[in-house]
Design a protein around this motif. Structure first.
Motif, PDB file in Angstrom:
ATOM      1  N   ILE A  31       9.086 -16.280  37.748  1.00  8.99           N
ATOM      2  CA  ILE A  31       7.832 -16.903  37.320  1.00  8.99           C
ATOM      3  C   ILE A  31       7.496 -18.093  38.218  1.00  8.99           C
ATOM      4  CG2 ILE A  31       6.740 -18.227  35.462  1.00  8.99           C
ATOM      5  CD1 ILE A  31       8.177 -16.463  33.455  1.00  8.99           C
ATOM      6  N   ARG A  32       8.471 -18.945  38.485  1.00  4.44           N
ATOM      7  CA  ARG A  32       8.213 -20.118  39.313  1.00  4.44           C
ATOM      8  C   ARG A  32       7.785 -19.733  40.719  1.00  4.44           C
ATOM      9  NH1 ARG A  32      10.226 -25.105  37.588  1.00  4.44           N
ATOM     10  NH2 ARG A  32       9.229 -25.862  39.494  1.00  4.44           N
ATOM     11  N   LEU A  33       8.446 -18.749  41.313  1.00  3.36           N
ATOM     12  CA  LEU A  33       8.119 -18.342  42.673  1.00  3.36           C
ATOM     13  C   LEU A  33       6.771 -17.637  42.749  1.00  3.36           C
ATOM     14  CD1 LEU A  33      11.633 -17.272  43.937  1.00  3.36           C
ATOM     15  CD2 LEU A  33      10.105 -18.844  45.110  1.00  3.36           C
ATOM     16  N   VAL A  34       6.477 -16.761  41.798  1.00  7.73           N
ATOM     17  CA  VAL A  34       5.187 -16.069  41.811  1.00  7.73           C
ATOM     18  C   VAL A  34       4.054 -17.049  41.528  1.00  7.73           C
ATOM     19  CG1 VAL A  34       3.802 -14.262  40.725  1.00  7.73           C
ATOM     20  CG2 VAL A  34       6.212 -13.854  41.198  1.00  7.73           C
ATOM     21  N   LEU A  35       4.264 -18.001  40.621  1.00  2.59           N
ATOM     22  CA  LEU A  35       3.247 -19.029  40.384  1.00  2.59           C
ATOM     23  C   LEU A  35       2.988 -19.847  41.644  1.00  2.59           C
ATOM     24  CD1 LEU A  35       4.099 -20.409  36.805  1.00  2.59           C
ATOM     25  CD2 LEU A  35       2.060 -19.136  37.508  1.00  2.59           C
ATOM     26  N   THR A  36       4.043 -20.121  42.389  1.00  2.00           N
ATOM     27  CA  THR A  36       3.877 -20.831  43.655  1.00  2.00           C
ATOM     28  C   THR A  36       3.078 -19.986  44.640  1.00  2.00           C
ATOM     29  OG1 THR A  36       5.982 -21.972  43.334  1.00  2.00           O
ATOM     30  CG2 THR A  36       5.100 -21.948  45.562  1.00  2.00           C
ATOM     31  N   GLY A  37       3.366 -18.682  44.676  1.00  5.82           N
ATOM     32  CA  GLY A  37       2.612 -17.795  45.554  1.00  5.82           C
ATOM     33  C   GLY A  37       1.150 -17.684  45.157  1.00  5.82           C
ATOM     34  N   PRO A  67      -9.615  -2.202  38.125  1.00  9.64           N
ATOM     35  CA  PRO A  67      -8.637  -3.296  38.028  1.00  9.64           C
ATOM     36  C   PRO A  67      -7.283  -2.940  38.624  1.00  9.64           C
ATOM     37  CG  PRO A  67      -9.866  -3.109  35.995  1.00  9.64           C
ATOM     38  CD  PRO A  67     -10.271  -1.934  36.836  1.00  9.64           C
ATOM     39  N   LEU A  68      -6.833  -1.705  38.428  1.00  8.64           N
ATOM     40  CA  LEU A  68      -5.546  -1.284  38.988  1.00  8.64           C
ATOM     41  C   LEU A  68      -5.605  -1.248  40.510  1.00  8.64           C
ATOM     42  CD1 LEU A  68      -2.674  -0.290  38.502  1.00  8.64           C
ATOM     43  CD2 LEU A  68      -3.569   2.052  38.352  1.00  8.64           C
ATOM     44  N   THR A  69      -6.722  -0.767  41.058  1.00 10.32           N
ATOM     45  CA  THR A  69      -6.886  -0.733  42.519  1.00 10.32           C
ATOM     46  C   THR A  69      -6.949  -2.138  43.089  1.00 10.32           C
ATOM     47  OG1 THR A  69      -8.085   1.363  42.359  1.00 10.32           O
ATOM     48  CG2 THR A  69      -8.315   0.125  44.406  1.00 10.32           C
ATOM     49  N   VAL A  70      -7.626  -3.036  42.384  1.00  9.52           N
ATOM     50  CA  VAL A  70      -7.701  -4.435  42.836  1.00  9.52           C
ATOM     51  C   VAL A  70      -6.314  -5.048  42.905  1.00  9.52           C
ATOM     52  CG1 VAL A  70      -8.515  -6.748  42.231  1.00  9.52           C
ATOM     53  CG2 VAL A  70     -10.051  -4.790  42.008  1.00  9.52           C
ATOM     54  N   PHE A  71      -5.538  -4.782  41.861  1.00  6.48           N
ATOM     55  CA  PHE A  71      -4.176  -5.341  41.857  1.00  6.48           C
ATOM     56  C   PHE A  71      -3.340  -4.745  42.980  1.00  6.48           C
ATOM     57  CE2 PHE A  71       0.288  -4.860  40.546  1.00  6.48           C
ATOM     58  CZ  PHE A  71       0.643  -6.192  40.416  1.00  6.48           C
ATOM     59  N   TRP A  72      -3.406  -3.415  43.144  1.00 14.58           N
ATOM     60  CA  TRP A  72      -2.544  -2.728  44.107  1.00 14.58           C
ATOM     61  C   TRP A  72      -2.951  -2.995  45.552  1.00 14.58           C
ATOM     62  CZ3 TRP A  72       2.007  -0.675  43.226  1.00 14.58           C
ATOM     63  CH2 TRP A  72       2.594   0.136  44.190  1.00 14.58           C
ATOM     64  N   LYS A  73      -4.251  -3.088  45.804  1.00 16.95           N
ATOM     65  CA  LYS A  73      -4.738  -3.209  47.177  1.00 16.95           C
ATOM     66  C   LYS A  73      -4.998  -4.655  47.609  1.00 16.95           C
ATOM     67  CE  LYS A  73      -5.076   1.256  48.097  1.00 16.95           C
ATOM     68  NZ  LYS A  73      -4.322   1.912  49.184  1.00 16.95           N
ATOM     69  N   VAL A  74      -5.251  -5.541  46.640  1.00 20.05           N
ATOM     70  CA  VAL A  74      -5.621  -6.925  47.001  1.00 20.05           C
ATOM     71  C   VAL A  74      -4.567  -7.924  46.540  1.00 20.05           C
ATOM     72  CG1 VAL A  74      -7.360  -8.737  46.745  1.00 20.05           C
ATOM     73  CG2 VAL A  74      -8.072  -6.332  46.885  1.00 20.05           C
ATOM     74  N   THR A  75      -4.299  -7.959  45.231  1.00 22.06           N
ATOM     75  CA  THR A  75      -3.410  -8.986  44.678  1.00 22.06           C
ATOM     76  C   THR A  75      -1.976  -8.810  45.147  1.00 22.06           C
ATOM     77  OG1 THR A  75      -4.815  -9.012  42.703  1.00 22.06           O
ATOM     78  CG2 THR A  75      -2.696 -10.148  42.576  1.00 22.06           C
ATOM     79  N   LEU A  76      -1.449  -7.597  44.972  1.00 27.96           N
ATOM     80  CA  LEU A  76      -0.043  -7.355  45.275  1.00 27.96           C
ATOM     81  C   LEU A  76       0.328  -7.648  46.732  1.00 27.96           C
ATOM     82  CD1 LEU A  76       2.687  -6.440  44.182  1.00 27.96           C
ATOM     83  CD2 LEU A  76       2.045  -4.081  44.701  1.00 27.96           C
ATOM     84  N   PRO A  77      -0.457  -7.186  47.725  1.00 23.52           N
ATOM     85  CA  PRO A  77      -0.083  -7.501  49.116  1.00 23.52           C
ATOM     86  C   PRO A  77      -0.035  -9.001  49.409  1.00 23.52           C
ATOM     87  CG  PRO A  77      -1.673  -5.706  49.068  1.00 23.52           C
ATOM     88  CD  PRO A  77      -1.604  -6.258  47.666  1.00 23.52           C
ATOM     89  N   LEU A  78      -0.911  -9.770  48.748  1.00 25.28           N
ATOM     90  CA  LEU A  78      -0.968 -11.203  49.028  1.00 25.28           C
ATOM     91  C   LEU A  78       0.186 -11.973  48.392  1.00 25.28           C
ATOM     92  CD1 LEU A  78      -4.815 -11.813  48.692  1.00 25.28           C
ATOM     93  CD2 LEU A  78      -3.453 -11.739  50.788  1.00 25.28           C
ATOM     94  N   ILE A  79       0.680 -11.490  47.248  1.00 22.96           N
ATOM     95  CA  ILE A  79       1.774 -12.196  46.575  1.00 22.96           C
ATOM     96  C   ILE A  79       3.113 -11.481  46.791  1.00 22.96           C
ATOM     97  CG2 ILE A  79       0.227 -13.147  44.837  1.00 22.96           C
ATOM     98  CD1 ILE A  79       1.334 -11.102  42.856  1.00 22.96           C
ATOM     99  N   THR A  97       6.538 -11.326  36.960  1.00 25.63           N
ATOM    100  CA  THR A  97       5.277 -11.246  37.691  1.00 25.63           C
ATOM    101  C   THR A  97       4.095 -11.132  36.737  1.00 25.63           C
ATOM    102  OG1 THR A  97       6.369 -10.181  39.582  1.00 25.63           O
ATOM    103  CG2 THR A  97       3.983  -9.953  39.427  1.00 25.63           C
ATOM    104  N   LEU A  98       4.238 -10.285  35.719  1.00 32.19           N
ATOM    105  CA  LEU A  98       3.169 -10.155  34.730  1.00 32.19           C
ATOM    106  C   LEU A  98       2.924 -11.482  34.009  1.00 32.19           C
ATOM    107  CD1 LEU A  98       4.020  -6.672  33.159  1.00 32.19           C
ATOM    108  CD2 LEU A  98       2.175  -7.219  34.748  1.00 32.19           C
ATOM    109  N   GLY A  99       4.010 -12.176  33.667  1.00 32.33           N
ATOM    110  CA  GLY A  99       3.867 -13.471  33.005  1.00 32.33           C
ATOM    111  C   GLY A  99       3.201 -14.500  33.898  1.00 32.33           C
ATOM    112  N   ALA A 100       3.587 -14.537  35.168  1.00 33.06           N
ATOM    113  CA  ALA A 100       2.996 -15.496  36.104  1.00 33.06           C
ATOM    114  C   ALA A 100       1.515 -15.202  36.322  1.00 33.06           C
ATOM    115  CB  ALA A 100       3.753 -15.453  37.432  1.00 33.06           C
ATOM    116  N   LEU A 101       1.151 -13.927  36.434  1.00 30.59           N
ATOM    117  CA  LEU A 101      -0.260 -13.562  36.612  1.00 30.59           C
ATOM    118  C   LEU A 101      -1.079 -13.964  35.399  1.00 30.59           C
ATOM    119  CD1 LEU A 101       0.124 -10.024  38.244  1.00 30.59           C
ATOM    120  CD2 LEU A 101      -0.862 -12.054  39.316  1.00 30.59           C
TER     121      LEU A 101
END
Length: 264
Positions: free
Chosen positions: A146-152, A171-183, A81-85
């Protein structure tokens, strides 16, 4: 055009039948009442499934498979996930080459990869150890994540992250509250695919396994060499059943085709 469509349908049906032939043979053979595998099965009996309860080596191997598959999925999800991001969000020089390198285990034959890992791990005293076994499985599982997260992330709206940052989120809140739920569906799909890849693996495991550390696929392989009886078919059917369940869950979440960049 109509004839071409019929030809495609015919080829697709033949391909599906060819792929399903092992399942059509193995599962019925596990219910035979004979003392040897047979297809069509001779009679009907569940004795070979109940016999599994009296074979501790299979239980131990199953627990080992689940343990290593869970750990491989966990580490693959974290690093994948970190690599795909990083690949999706940042303008990294040589991004295409980095992506190809990280997903290379998908295209390299596992026999070659197993030999390479064995040569690499032996001087490091990791060959034949639990750590080496886990690292080898992580190597082959990360590309799927990586392939699946990149697709997401392909349809991800980065304006949502910018809006959250403008409103004062860290940045941590953005990832936890916005990015993570969407992917999250892509991450869960990657975890399932990583678990399935590790759980079913034979080739890489053969190079990394030791006498006191055996997984279920390795135990099945060993039993096929030592004593060919219907209990092997029953164990194989259990593995097939677990794999099918995970694939169905994966398909419901995101779609198996998306692992390879298929259409939405």
């Amino acid at each position: 055009m109509k004839n071409l469509g019929r030809l495609r349908l015919f080829v697709a049906i033949i391909s599906i039948i060819y792929i399903l032939i092992p399942l059509i043979v193995v599962i019925p053979a596990s219910f035979t009442s004979a003392s040897y595998p047979s297809f069509p099965p001779e009679g009907f009996s569940v004795q070979w499934y109940t016999a599994l309860l009296d074979r501790p080596e299979f239980t131990e191997a199953l627990l080992n498979s689940v343990k290593f598959a869970l750990l491989a999925a966990l580490f693959s999800v974290i690093f994948g996930t970190l690599g795909a991001l990083a690949i999706a969000k940042y303008d990294i020089p040589g991004k295409s080459y980095i992506t190809s390198l990280l997903t290379a285990p998908l295209s390299v034959p596992q026999l070659v990869l197993g030999i390479a890992l064995l040569i690499y791990f032996t001087p490091m005293m990791l060959a034949g150890t639990s750590t080496g076994f886990l690292l080898a499985h992580v190597v082959i599982c990360i590309p799927y994540v990586i392939r699946l997260v990149l697709t997401g992330l392909s349809g991800f709206d980065y304006n949502l992250e910018r809006a959250a940052a403008i409103l004062g989120a860290s940045p941590l809140t953005v990832f936890w509250k916005v990015t993570l739920p969407l992917i999250r569906p892509a991450i869960i799909s990657g975890a399932l695919f990583a678990f399935l890849t590790s759980f079913d693996n034979v080739t890489i495991s053969l190079f990394m396994v030791s006498s006191d550390m055996r997984t279920l696929p390795i135990e099945i392989f060993s039993q096929m060499q030592d004593s060919y009886n219907p209990i092997v078919a029953s164990v194989s059917s259990v593995v097939i059943f677990i794999s099918v369940i995970l694939i169905v869950i994966l398909e419901k979440l995101q779609g198996v085709g998306k692992a390879f960049g298929g259409s939405h």
